[in-house]
Scaffold this motif. Structure first.
Motif, short mmCIF file in Angstrom:
data_model
loop_
_atom_site.label_atom_id
_atom_site.label_comp_id
_atom_site.label_asym_id
_atom_site.label_seq_id
_atom_site.Cartn_x
_atom_site.Cartn_y
_atom_site.Cartn_z
N THR A 106 35.18 11.35 15.91
CA THR A 106 35.12 10.36 17.02
C THR A 106 35.14 11.41 18.39
O THR A 106 34.55 10.90 19.26
CB THR A 106 36.64 9.73 16.96
OG1 THR A 106 36.49 8.83 15.80
CG2 THR A 106 36.61 8.61 18.16
N ALA A 107 35.96 12.50 18.22
CA ALA A 107 35.97 13.10 19.78
C ALA A 107 34.68 13.64 20.03
O ALA A 107 34.33 14.05 21.02
CB ALA A 107 37.14 14.38 19.40
N ASN A 108 33.85 14.31 18.84
CA ASN A 108 32.54 15.01 19.00
C ASN A 108 31.46 13.73 19.69
O ASN A 108 30.77 13.84 20.39
CB ASN A 108 31.95 15.41 17.68
CG ASN A 108 32.76 16.82 17.71
OD1 ASN A 108 33.23 17.45 18.51
ND2 ASN A 108 32.24 17.26 16.36
N LEU A 109 31.77 12.53 19.21
CA LEU A 109 30.82 11.29 19.59
C LEU A 109 31.25 11.19 21.00
O LEU A 109 30.34 10.71 21.89
CB LEU A 109 31.19 10.26 18.66
CG LEU A 109 30.20 9.00 18.76
CD1 LEU A 109 28.73 9.70 18.75
CD2 LEU A 109 30.48 7.81 17.97
N MET A 110 32.62 11.09 21.08
CA MET A 110 32.93 10.85 22.61
C MET A 110 32.24 11.86 23.65
O MET A 110 31.96 11.58 24.81
CB MET A 110 34.50 10.65 22.92
CG MET A 110 35.14 9.40 22.19
SD MET A 110 36.80 9.46 22.46
CE MET A 110 37.04 9.38 24.37
N ASN A 111 32.57 13.12 23.21
CA ASN A 111 31.70 14.22 24.20
C ASN A 111 30.30 13.88 24.38
O ASN A 111 29.75 13.95 25.28
CB ASN A 111 31.94 15.68 23.47
CG ASN A 111 33.47 15.99 23.38
OD1 ASN A 111 34.34 15.73 24.45
ND2 ASN A 111 33.68 16.80 22.73
N THR A 112 29.70 13.56 23.30
CA THR A 112 28.11 13.15 23.22
C THR A 112 27.93 12.16 24.25
O THR A 112 26.93 12.02 24.78
CB THR A 112 27.33 12.94 21.66
OG1 THR A 112 28.03 14.22 20.97
CG2 THR A 112 26.26 12.94 21.84
N MET A 113 28.74 10.96 24.03
CA MET A 113 28.60 9.92 24.72
C MET A 113 28.90 9.93 26.38
O MET A 113 28.52 9.53 27.16
CB MET A 113 29.47 8.91 24.14
CG MET A 113 28.87 7.82 22.97
SD MET A 113 27.23 7.24 23.30
CE MET A 113 26.07 8.53 22.58
N GLY A 114 29.90 11.07 26.47
CA GLY A 114 30.06 11.51 27.90
C GLY A 114 28.93 11.98 28.54
O GLY A 114 28.62 11.85 29.63
N ILE A 115 28.07 12.78 27.92
CA ILE A 115 26.98 13.33 28.23
C ILE A 115 25.89 12.27 28.62
O ILE A 115 25.33 12.03 29.36
CB ILE A 115 26.29 14.44 27.55
CG1 ILE A 115 26.95 15.74 27.19
CG2 ILE A 115 24.88 15.01 27.94
CD1 ILE A 115 26.68 16.72 26.36
N PHE A 116 25.95 11.26 27.53
CA PHE A 116 25.20 9.96 27.89
C PHE A 116 25.53 9.24 29.15
O PHE A 116 24.62 8.89 29.81
CB PHE A 116 25.50 9.15 26.75
CG PHE A 116 24.65 7.74 26.73
CD1 PHE A 116 23.38 7.77 26.53
CD2 PHE A 116 25.35 6.67 27.17
CE1 PHE A 116 22.55 6.56 26.59
CE2 PHE A 116 24.60 5.36 27.22
CZ PHE A 116 23.20 5.31 26.76
N ALA A 117 26.73 9.36 29.45
CA ALA A 117 27.17 8.71 30.63
C ALA A 117 26.78 9.37 31.92
O ALA A 117 26.57 8.92 33.05
CB ALA A 117 28.75 8.47 30.68
N VAL A 118 26.54 10.71 31.83
CA VAL A 118 26.17 11.59 32.89
C VAL A 118 24.91 11.25 33.15
O VAL A 118 24.49 11.16 34.49
CB VAL A 118 26.22 13.12 32.43
CG1 VAL A 118 25.41 13.77 33.42
CG2 VAL A 118 27.56 13.62 32.34
N GLY A 119 24.00 11.02 32.38
CA GLY A 119 22.76 10.36 32.76
C GLY A 119 22.96 9.07 33.70
O GLY A 119 21.99 8.74 34.50
N PHE A 120 23.62 8.24 33.36
CA PHE A 120 24.05 6.93 34.31
C PHE A 120 24.42 7.58 35.79
O PHE A 120 24.03 6.93 36.67
CB PHE A 120 25.04 6.17 33.63
CG PHE A 120 24.51 5.02 32.63
CD1 PHE A 120 24.06 3.98 32.96
CD2 PHE A 120 24.34 5.51 31.33
CE1 PHE A 120 23.50 3.22 31.93
CE2 PHE A 120 23.93 4.89 30.34
CZ PHE A 120 23.45 3.64 30.51
N PHE A 121 25.00 8.50 35.72
CA PHE A 121 25.68 8.80 37.16
C PHE A 121 24.59 9.43 37.91
O PHE A 121 24.63 9.58 39.18
CB PHE A 121 26.85 9.86 36.89
CG PHE A 121 28.08 9.08 36.43
CD1 PHE A 121 28.72 8.30 37.59
CD2 PHE A 121 28.65 9.14 35.45
CE1 PHE A 121 29.85 7.59 37.18
CE2 PHE A 121 29.70 8.48 35.10
CZ PHE A 121 30.52 7.52 36.09
N MET A 122 23.57 10.06 37.27
CA MET A 122 22.10 10.57 37.98
C MET A 122 21.31 9.54 38.27
O MET A 122 20.42 9.75 39.12
CB MET A 122 21.55 11.59 37.05
CG MET A 122 22.48 12.79 36.88
SD MET A 122 22.78 13.70 38.27
CE MET A 122 20.94 14.05 38.95
#
Length: 440
Positions: free
Chosen positions: A44-60
């Protein structure tokens, strides 16, 4: 609708489909490559890290909205659309070749991060450019119908991603998917983007933009200063997007993970539920768009917000206990039909709020900001609630966002009859805007 208009819609939609295929396969295949870029440990933590990078795309996306929105208003919708698909192709290639943690340590995460930033830039401009292009390319009485193809193409891109995932799940072992096969969709996405690049280089500019001589001679066209003159409309775009984007990402990109991680369905069944529900969702978009051309945009938006406010908690609760394919599919369909009230027409509603010289930037930047704050963080917020042991808190979060947008829909003016050829709003429209758009 004439042949030339259908051609414009097809070219704009085809590019949008590839853009969103690349965008969504990151989310749908994250369950397979999350462990490849981080040390072995908590899934779950690894998936959250990966989704965190997914969210970075939104902030761009706000940066992409600003840069590419400016290009769309100053150089044309065609120029912006061609540039967005170029950026998306580059990002897909980077993800396809990104080294794993075992090979390069956190170097692979860096490559992944850069790729997601490029995707964020691309999609930040793509939404507005395609929304503007599809709206301007249609006849005045068919703008809702034509612009609905934006979400038809977005959903088609996601369906292609989910369909590919289902095929790979049924033809390859779990080990292969986690090891290397997750790279396949990104290779396909890069090839698709190259094809669309060729199509968009030969596309036709919209007549509304081409004939707007006064806007083309305006040195402030496509600038933040010009957008500030329409700040009420910009804040309106943020507010009306809030509820819709959270609900949309909940029932699309997050749905498969929710069904497999919380509802207990196996991954292939969860993917099949999402695929079937999204296919029906895609088919009803033009019907809802056409309905808005007859009765107006506000009735559909209000229907969505009321449904999402009061039905989200029971739908998500029942989904968690669905247990099998058919109950899960029925609930997913109900949720997506509610969301259709927003998705089918939100593109044209936003485009109709702004004059030609600031339309692309006016749609792009505030929409991207709303997605960065709410859409891009939806999955991360959902996983945060889950990790904290209060998963139901996310259901109330989605309902609350819809409730805020409901207030906006009730108070905003109708946009169906607005003339897109105007350079500035008429005095009557300006007065209507002052009276009905909430102050920021």
């Amino acid at each position: 609708m004439g042949r030339e208009q259908w051609k414009k819609i097809w070219v704009g939609s085809a590019g949008n489909m590839v853009e969103w295929f690349d965008w969504f396969v990151y989310a749908s295949f994250a369950v397979y490559f999350a462990d490849s870029f981080f040390p072995k440990g908590n899934d779950t933590a690894n998936l959250m890290n990966t989704m965190g990078i997914f969210a970075v795309g939104f902030f761009m996306r706000p940066v992409g909205g600003w840069v590419l929105g400016r290009v769309g208003d100053r150089k044309g919708r065609k120029a912006a659309l061609t540039l967005t698909v170029t950026l998306m192709s580059a990002s897909a290639i980077l993800i396809a070749v990104a080294p794993t943690y075992a090979v390069a340590g956190y170097g692979g995460v860096a490559v992944l991060l850069v790729a997601r930033m490029l995707q964020g830039l691309s999609v930040g401009g793509e939404y507005a450019a395609s929304a503007t292009y599809l709206t301007e390319a249609s006849a005045p009485g068919r703008r809702g119908f034509a612009s609905s193809f934006q979400y038809v193409s977005m959903t088609a891109g996601q369906l292609l991603g989910l369909g590919l995932q289902i095929v790979l799940q049924r033809t390859m072992s779990e080990d292969a998917l986690h090891s290397w096969a997750w790279r396949i969709p990104f290779i396909i996405g890069a090839l698709g983007a190259a094809i669309v690049f060729y199509l968009r280089r030969n596309m036709l500019e919209t007549e509304v933009y081409a004939q707007d001589d006064s806007a083309q001679n305006d040195p402030e066209r496509g600038t933040l200063k010009a957008l500030w003159a329409h700040r009420r409309e910009a804040f309106l775009v943020i507010a009306l997007t809030m509820g819709g984007t959270v609900a949309y990402y909940t029932y699309t990109t997050y749905l498969t993970k929710y069904l497999s991680g919380s509802a207990g369905l196996d991954k292939p069944t969860a993917s099949l539920v999402s695929f079937c529900a999204l296919f029906v969702f895609m088919c009803v978009q033009p019907l809802a768009g056409k309905l808005s051309d007859r009765i107006g945009r506000r009735p559909l938006l209000i229907t969505f917000a009321v449904g999402s406010t009061f039905l989200t908690v029971p739908i998500m609760t029942l989904l968690k206990h669905a247990g099998s394919f058919w109950p899960a599919l029925g609930l997913a369909l109900l949720a997506l039909l509610v969301v259709t009230g927003y998705t089918s027409i939100n593109a044209c509603v936003k485009a109709e709020l702004f004059p030609t010289g600031i339309r692309a930037l006016g749609v792009a930047l505030p929409y991207a900001i709303a997605n960065a704050l709410f859409g891009g963080t939806a999955e991360y917020v959902a996983l945060w609630f889950k990790k904290g042991g209060i998963e139901s808190g996310y259901y109330w979060y989605v309902a609350g966002c819809a409730a805020v947008s409901l207030i906006v829909y009730i108070t905003m003016r109708e946009t169906k009859t607005i003339d897109l050829n105007r350079v500035k709003p008429t005095k009557q429209e300006h007065m209507s805007s002052q009276q009905s758009v909430p102050s920021p």
